[in-house]
Write a protein that holds these residues in place. Structure first.
Motif, PDB file in Angstrom:
ATOM      1  N   ALA A 100     -24.137  -5.908   9.434  1.00  0.00           N
ATOM      2  CA  ALA A 100     -22.975  -6.591   9.349  1.00  0.00           C
ATOM      3  C   ALA A 100     -22.117  -6.680   7.883  1.00  0.00           C
ATOM      4  O   ALA A 100     -20.886  -6.743   7.999  1.00  0.00           O
ATOM      5  N   LYS A 101     -23.129  -6.952   7.021  1.00  0.00           N
ATOM      6  CA  LYS A 101     -22.865  -6.821   5.446  1.00  0.00           C
ATOM      7  C   LYS A 101     -21.936  -5.357   5.215  1.00  0.00           C
ATOM      8  O   LYS A 101     -20.892  -5.592   4.725  1.00  0.00           O
ATOM      9  N   VAL A 102     -22.602  -4.372   5.665  1.00  0.00           N
ATOM     10  CA  VAL A 102     -22.075  -3.069   5.345  1.00  0.00           C
ATOM     11  C   VAL A 102     -20.654  -2.813   6.308  1.00  0.00           C
ATOM     12  O   VAL A 102     -19.692  -2.377   5.554  1.00  0.00           O
ATOM     13  N   GLU A 103     -20.590  -3.201   7.442  1.00  0.00           N
ATOM     14  CA  GLU A 103     -19.535  -3.138   8.136  1.00  0.00           C
ATOM     15  C   GLU A 103     -18.234  -4.216   7.443  1.00  0.00           C
ATOM     16  O   GLU A 103     -16.861  -3.825   7.444  1.00  0.00           O
ATOM     17  N   GLU A 104     -18.621  -5.371   7.138  1.00  0.00           N
ATOM     18  CA  GLU A 104     -17.910  -6.332   6.303  1.00  0.00           C
ATOM     19  C   GLU A 104     -17.023  -5.597   5.074  1.00  0.00           C
ATOM     20  O   GLU A 104     -15.894  -5.427   4.788  1.00  0.00           O
ATOM     21  N   ALA A 107     -14.500  -2.814   6.116  1.00  0.00           N
ATOM     22  CA  ALA A 107     -13.424  -3.337   6.625  1.00  0.00           C
ATOM     23  C   ALA A 107     -12.393  -3.841   5.664  1.00  0.00           C
ATOM     24  O   ALA A 107     -11.270  -3.635   5.302  1.00  0.00           O
ATOM     25  N   THR A 108     -13.171  -4.640   4.385  1.00  0.00           N
ATOM     26  CA  THR A 108     -12.608  -5.078   3.171  1.00  0.00           C
ATOM     27  C   THR A 108     -11.843  -3.879   2.377  1.00  0.00           C
ATOM     28  O   THR A 108     -10.807  -3.853   2.171  1.00  0.00           O
ATOM     29  N   ARG A 113      -7.212  -0.577   0.914  1.00  0.00           N
ATOM     30  CA  ARG A 113      -6.491   1.006   0.715  1.00  0.00           C
ATOM     31  C   ARG A 113      -5.288   1.026   1.588  1.00  0.00           C
ATOM     32  O   ARG A 113      -4.514   1.501   0.863  1.00  0.00           O
ATOM     33  N   SER A 114      -5.292   0.459   2.514  1.00  0.00           N
ATOM     34  CA  SER A 114      -4.024   0.521   3.406  1.00  0.00           C
ATOM     35  C   SER A 114      -2.881  -0.288   2.803  1.00  0.00           C
ATOM     36  O   SER A 114      -1.844  -0.039   2.732  1.00  0.00           O
ATOM     37  N   GLY A 115      -3.644  -1.491   1.919  1.00  0.00           N
ATOM     38  CA  GLY A 115      -2.615  -2.308   1.504  1.00  0.00           C
ATOM     39  C   GLY A 115      -1.858  -1.646   0.270  1.00  0.00           C
ATOM     40  O   GLY A 115      -0.743  -1.919  -0.094  1.00  0.00           O
ATOM     41  N   ARG A 116      -2.637  -0.877  -0.513  1.00  0.00           N
ATOM     42  CA  ARG A 116      -1.999  -0.101  -1.581  1.00  0.00           C
ATOM     43  C   ARG A 116      -1.081   1.262  -1.191  1.00  0.00           C
ATOM     44  O   ARG A 116      -0.109   1.157  -1.980  1.00  0.00           O
ATOM     45  N   SER A 117      -1.386   1.879  -0.132  1.00  0.00           N
ATOM     46  CA  SER A 117      -0.576   3.033   0.426  1.00  0.00           C
ATOM     47  C   SER A 117       0.727   2.434   0.801  1.00  0.00           C
ATOM     48  O   SER A 117       1.726   3.198   0.859  1.00  0.00           O
ATOM     49  N   SER A 118       0.957   1.208   1.295  1.00  0.00           N
ATOM     50  CA  SER A 118       2.201   0.661   1.900  1.00  0.00           C
ATOM     51  C   SER A 118       3.311   0.130   0.711  1.00  0.00           C
ATOM     52  O   SER A 118       4.202   0.040   1.090  1.00  0.00           O
ATOM     53  N   ARG A 119       2.803   0.395  -0.542  1.00  0.00           N
ATOM     54  CA  ARG A 119       3.767  -0.293  -1.827  1.00  0.00           C
ATOM     55  C   ARG A 119       4.663   0.863  -2.162  1.00  0.00           C
ATOM     56  O   ARG A 119       4.609   1.796  -1.961  1.00  0.00           O
TER      57      ARG A 119
END
Length: 119
Positions: A100-104, A107-108, A113-119
């Motif tokens: 669960a920690k690894v998946e979290e 996900a984070t 990464r997707s937040g950076r590419s949208s700029r």
């Protein structure tokens, strides 16, 4: 000897071996006869005898030791199976928490990464 009573042969054999264990003729620590000897004794197939011994293992009356045979378990001794089961459950719970920690973390990191590419 297996009888035609309507009860499966493996249960008849398990019942007889169980009675011998509880009656003391098969004492704790005593090895069961080999599968071949039991098959001959009960005039049954090897697979039927293996099923019967499996029933006794499930009940915790006998324990198998790899390469040595199957032995009558001491009634005072708790079945190893419950200890092994508790250990396995604890391991699975620990692995579930770690996963669960690894998946979290994944996900984070994906969100960043997707937040950076949208700029």
């Amino acid at each position: 000897m297996v009888r035609h009573t309507g009860q499966p042969a493996y249960l008849q054999i398990a019942d007889d071996l169980r009675a011998q264990i509880r009656g003391g003729s098969l004492a704790p620590g005593t090895p069961l006869p080999s599968t071949a000897k039991l098959a001959e004794q009960y005039d049954a197939s090897l697979s039927v005898v293996k099923l019967a011994v499996g029933v006794l293992r499930t009940e915790g009356l006998v324990i198998g030791q790899q390469g040595k045979g199957v032995f009558v378990r001491d009634a005072e001794e708790p079945p190893a199976r419950s200890d092994e089961l508790a250990e396995l459950r604890a391991t699975v719970e620990d692995l579930s928490r770690r996963l669960a920690k690894v998946e979290e973390q994944l996900a984070t990191s994906t969100t960043r990464r997707s937040g950076r590419s949208s700029r």
